[in-house]
Design an enzyme around this catalytic site. Structure first.
Site, mmCIF file in Angstrom:
data_model
loop_
_atom_site.group_PDB
_atom_site.id
_atom_site.type_symbol
_atom_site.label_atom_id
_atom_site.label_comp_id
_atom_site.label_asym_id
_atom_site.label_seq_id
_atom_site.Cartn_x
_atom_site.Cartn_y
_atom_site.Cartn_z
ATOM 1 N N ARG A 83 13.098 -4.607 1.386
ATOM 2 C CA ARG A 83 11.775 -4.283 1.975
ATOM 3 C C ARG A 83 11.862 -4.650 3.450
ATOM 4 N NH1 ARG A 83 5.647 -5.403 -0.041
ATOM 5 N NH2 ARG A 83 6.278 -3.608 -1.263
ATOM 6 N N HIS A 113 7.751 4.624 0.582
ATOM 7 C CA HIS A 113 7.588 3.644 -0.520
ATOM 8 C C HIS A 113 7.860 4.395 -1.836
ATOM 9 C CE1 HIS A 113 6.624 0.051 -2.472
ATOM 10 N NE2 HIS A 113 5.344 -0.087 -2.220
ATOM 11 N N GLN A 152 7.105 2.913 -5.479
ATOM 12 C CA GLN A 152 5.677 2.927 -5.782
ATOM 13 C C GLN A 152 5.243 4.318 -6.243
ATOM 14 O OE1 GLN A 152 3.006 0.403 -5.430
ATOM 15 N NE2 GLN A 152 2.117 2.020 -6.681
ATOM 16 N N ASP A 173 -4.988 4.183 0.571
ATOM 17 C CA ASP A 173 -4.175 3.007 0.856
ATOM 18 C C ASP A 173 -4.866 2.290 2.014
ATOM 19 O OD1 ASP A 173 -2.091 1.165 0.978
ATOM 20 O OD2 ASP A 173 -0.695 2.508 2.009
ATOM 21 N N CYS A 230 -2.095 1.778 -4.338
ATOM 22 C CA CYS A 230 -0.884 0.993 -4.621
ATOM 23 C C CYS A 230 -1.149 -0.503 -4.631
ATOM 24 C CB CYS A 230 0.216 1.337 -3.622
ATOM 25 S SG CYS A 230 -0.184 0.886 -1.920
ATOM 26 N N ARG A 249 4.930 -0.054 -12.083
ATOM 27 C CA ARG A 249 6.033 -0.399 -11.188
ATOM 28 C C ARG A 249 7.208 -0.934 -12.016
ATOM 29 N NH1 ARG A 249 5.014 -1.564 -5.843
ATOM 30 N NH2 ARG A 249 7.285 -1.560 -5.721
HETATM 31 N N1 NVA Z 1 0.920 1.027 3.361
HETATM 32 C C1 NVA Z 1 0.928 -0.318 2.845
HETATM 33 C C2 NVA Z 1 1.509 -0.354 1.469
HETATM 34 C C3 NVA Z 1 1.530 -1.730 0.848
HETATM 35 C C4 NVA Z 1 2.162 -1.762 -0.498
HETATM 36 C C5 NVA Z 1 1.729 -1.208 3.771
HETATM 37 O O1 NVA Z 1 2.801 -0.794 4.213
HETATM 38 O O2 NVA Z 1 1.284 -2.315 4.059
HETATM 39 N N1 CP Z 2 2.162 -1.952 -3.905
HETATM 40 C C1 CP Z 2 3.036 -2.858 -3.474
HETATM 41 O O1 CP Z 2 4.135 -2.532 -3.049
HETATM 42 O O2 CP Z 2 2.593 -4.133 -3.528
HETATM 43 P P1 CP Z 2 3.296 -5.417 -2.926
HETATM 44 O O3 CP Z 2 3.191 -5.320 -1.420
HETATM 45 O O4 CP Z 2 2.508 -6.565 -3.472
HETATM 46 O O5 CP Z 2 4.723 -5.454 -3.360
#
Ligand code: NVA
Ligand code: CP
Length: 326
Positions: free
Chosen positions: A121, A148, A151, A244, A284, A312
């Site tokens: 990540r 992502h 997800q 989101d 998500c 997930r």
């Molecule tokens: N778009 C959000 C998704 C979090 C799972 C982010 O990148 O923070």
């Molecule tokens: N949806 C998702 O990726 O959540 P986290 O940021 O908690 O991993």
């Protein structure tokens, strides 16, 4: 080549050769491969609920590098590895030498000597591509600024479970169009033959290259892509409504500006009246109630966000088995 409509009619999909492959974006996978992963995830979920244990990843280790926070991704990958008889190692970039300037290439080469797969990540999508180019083992995208995909595989699984199909449905995404979720939804939805509409404020539309590619795939799969600034136009007759956060991780400084700008894009009861009566709502998570979505919607009867979060686990078990299994 079978299209997604015909594929869904097949009971047992032929196992594609995904061993050793990376999972960086959904664009890298054929529709048949995505349908296989979904089908396998459904089977794994059913078996898990029945208490059947599989140790197909016995002795395998997944390294998990996090440069951003996570609840769902960390726990679902770790739990998934344990359930499959393997092991996962959480690696915060703050604690490993990567955070002190060791190169991505050297980190990828070193980890390849210790573990069997790496989930990353990170911020720039380019970093995970560089990681994958230098690793000898599968690299799985656990979220970048651009994509992502794990997800969205779970999102497709959730839609399939609740609607019994994917092909021919209309998915509508409302909010920040230029973020990881929108991009992976554009790729994932078009690969499985869903229509997708995205409504975002001017200047926050999805990445143009990703949009063009999604339109190309949609054309092949007899579906459509609509990019608009009108939430009412996007949500009209939608089967699936998705949103989101308005400011993603790394964009915290823009939060206040975005709250003002994105207000007309809130998913609320009034807007959702334009969707189909039996629409389902996905997010998500984590969510900001009162910003991108009202509590009435996310905690209401149309919401399937906790099934989505659970999925997930099952979707990622299917990914890990395909990439790292026998
Ligand atoms: N778009 C959000 C998704 C979090 C799972 C982010 O990148 O923070
Ligand atoms: N949806 C998702 O990726 O959540 P986290 O940021 O908690 O991993």
């Amino acid at each position: 080549m079978l299209n997604p409509i015909e594929l869904q009619e097949q009971k047992d999909l032929v196992k594609p050769q995904l061993k050793g492959k990376d999972f960086l974006t959904l664009a890298d996978f054929h529709s048949t491969e995505i349908m296989y992963l979904l089908d396998h995830a459904l089977k794994l979920k059913k078996e898990h609920k029945q208490g059947h244990l599989h140790h197909h990843l016995s002795g395998k280790i997944l390294g998990m590098i996090f440069e951003k926070s996570s609840t769902r991704t960390r726990i679902s990958f770790e739990a998934g590895m344990l359930q499959l008889g393997g092991h996962a190692i959480f690696l915060s970039s703050k604690d490993i030498q990567l955070g002190r300037g060791e190169s991505v290439a050297d980190t990828a080469k070193v980890l390849s000597r210790y573990v069997d797969g790496i989930m990353v990540r990170t911020f720039e999508h380019q970093s995970i591509e560089e990681f994958a180019e230098n690793a000898d083992i599968p690299v799985i995208n656990g979220l970048t600024d651009l994509h992502h995909p794990a997800q969205v595989l779970a999102d497709l699984l959730t839609i399939l479970e609740h609607k019994g199909t994917l092909t021919g449905l209309k998915l509508c995404y409302i909010g920040d169009g230029n973020n990881n979720m929108t991009h992976s939804l554009l790729e994932g939805a078009t690969k499985v033959g869903m229509d997708i509409s995205v409504a975002s404020p001017s200047g926050y539309e999805p990445n143009q290259l990703i949009t063009d590619h999604a339109k190309f795939i949609a054309n092949q799969n007899r579906s459509s892509v609509l990019i608009t600034n009108s939430p009412e136009e996007a949500i009209k007759d939608a089967d699936v409504v998705v949103t989101d956060v308005w400011a993603s991780m790394g964009q915290e400084a823009e939060q206040d500006k975005r709250i003002e700008l994105f207000k007309p894009y809130q998913v609320n009861k009034e807007l959702c009246q334009k969707a189909k009566e039996d629409f389902i709502f996905l997010h998500c998570l984590p969510a900001h109630r009162g910003e991108e979505v009202t509590a009435e919607i996310i905690d209401g009867p149309h919401s399937v966000v906790f099934d989505e979060a659970e999925n997930r686990l099952h979707a990622q078990k299917a990914i890990m088995l395909a990439l790292m299994g026998k």
